[in-house]
Design a protein around this motif. Sequence first.
Motif, PDB file in Angstrom:
ATOM      1  N   SER A   6       0.895  -1.242  -0.021  1.00  0.00           N
ATOM      2  CA  SER A   6       0.081   0.196   0.075  1.00  0.00           C
ATOM      3  C   SER A   6       0.793   1.230  -0.100  1.00  0.00           C
ATOM      4  CB  SER A   6      -0.983  -0.048   1.039  1.00  0.00           C
ATOM      5  OG  SER A   6      -0.058   0.150   2.242  1.00  0.00           O
ATOM      6  N   GLY A   7       2.382   0.864   0.466  1.00  0.00           N
ATOM      7  CA  GLY A   7       2.839   2.495   0.487  1.00  0.00           C
ATOM      8  C   GLY A   7       2.621   3.180   1.767  1.00  0.00           C
ATOM      9  N   LYS A   8       1.713   2.461   2.860  1.00  0.00           N
ATOM     10  CA  LYS A   8       1.455   3.445   4.053  1.00  0.00           C
ATOM     11  C   LYS A   8       1.633   2.536   5.042  1.00  0.00           C
ATOM     12  CE  LYS A   8      -2.452   6.015   2.307  1.00  0.00           C
ATOM     13  NZ  LYS A   8      -3.917   6.321   2.037  1.00  0.00           N
ATOM     14  N   ALA A   9       2.522   2.909   6.060  1.00  0.00           N
ATOM     15  CA  ALA A   9       2.640   1.985   7.324  1.00  0.00           C
ATOM     16  C   ALA A   9       1.725   1.368   8.125  1.00  0.00           C
ATOM     17  CB  ALA A   9       3.587   2.917   8.287  1.00  0.00           C
ATOM     18  N   THR A  10       1.743   0.064   8.079  1.00  0.00           N
ATOM     19  CA  THR A  10       0.644  -0.529   8.908  1.00  0.00           C
ATOM     20  C   THR A  10       1.524  -1.557   9.734  1.00  0.00           C
ATOM     21  OG1 THR A  10      -0.747  -0.630   6.846  1.00  0.00           O
ATOM     22  CG2 THR A  10      -1.248  -2.459   8.557  1.00  0.00           C
ATOM     23  N   PHE A  11       0.833  -1.761  10.949  1.00  0.00           N
ATOM     24  CA  PHE A  11       1.587  -2.244  12.201  1.00  0.00           C
ATOM     25  C   PHE A  11       0.690  -3.443  12.768  1.00  0.00           C
ATOM     26  CE2 PHE A  11       3.052   2.178  12.252  1.00  0.00           C
ATOM     27  CZ  PHE A  11       4.265   2.291  11.716  1.00  0.00           C
ATOM     28  N   PHE A  12       1.382  -3.939  13.919  1.00  0.00           N
ATOM     29  CA  PHE A  12       0.546  -4.947  14.410  1.00  0.00           C
ATOM     30  C   PHE A  12       0.554  -4.677  15.915  1.00  0.00           C
ATOM     31  CE2 PHE A  12       0.312  -8.849  17.094  1.00  0.00           C
ATOM     32  CZ  PHE A  12      -1.081  -9.434  16.438  1.00  0.00           C
TER      33      PHE A  12
END
Length: 207
Positions: free
Chosen positions: A49-55
């Motif tokens: 996506s190019g957007k930071a996604t975390f857990f």
Amino acid sequence: MLVTEENIEQLAWQKMNGLLPAIIQHHKTGAVLMQAYMNSESLRQTLTSGKATFFSRSKQALWLKGETSGNFLIVKQVIADCDSDCLLIACQPLGPSCHLGTESCFPEQKLTKQNFLSQLEQVITERKNDAPENSYTAQLFGRGTTKIAQKVGEEGVEVALAAVAETKDDLLGECADLFYHTLVLLQDQNIELSEVMTVLQQRHNKT
């Protein structure tokens, strides 16, 4: 190691039960913005996506940074450390990175004086669309390229004169003026400071 979708599984996920710490760094200033955790799924989504996604360890679920606030982190590069068990992610923040509304989750950190040029570059970029009556920088942009270039030339002459005929403080002030107006000219030409740094690095490597 530069992390891509193709080599995600090469990372040392087994060391922390499928999680890796991710340090988020401003891609221009080098400032540390925040730290979170990623699993392989969130990292893959980040790269896609190019957007930071975390857990989220508390919710045990993925969370897209900015999904609620709009303060997304646009990812420029993801690299792993020498042991492949920690990630350094260079991002362009769209707003504050901290949930408390601050630019960084580490607000006490001090940018180096060298990195302040990059911070100033961002301010100049923001001022480009300001109303001229509220901003000297906006006034400069409104005058056009020729006037901005002329101002850089004038400041260059003043730097030279200060070096041979004035005090150290005068020279420092004139150099500051020259750096500032040069950044304005670069922005007028849609050139980033990092591009100039690349040229300097290339010249240095040749020597």
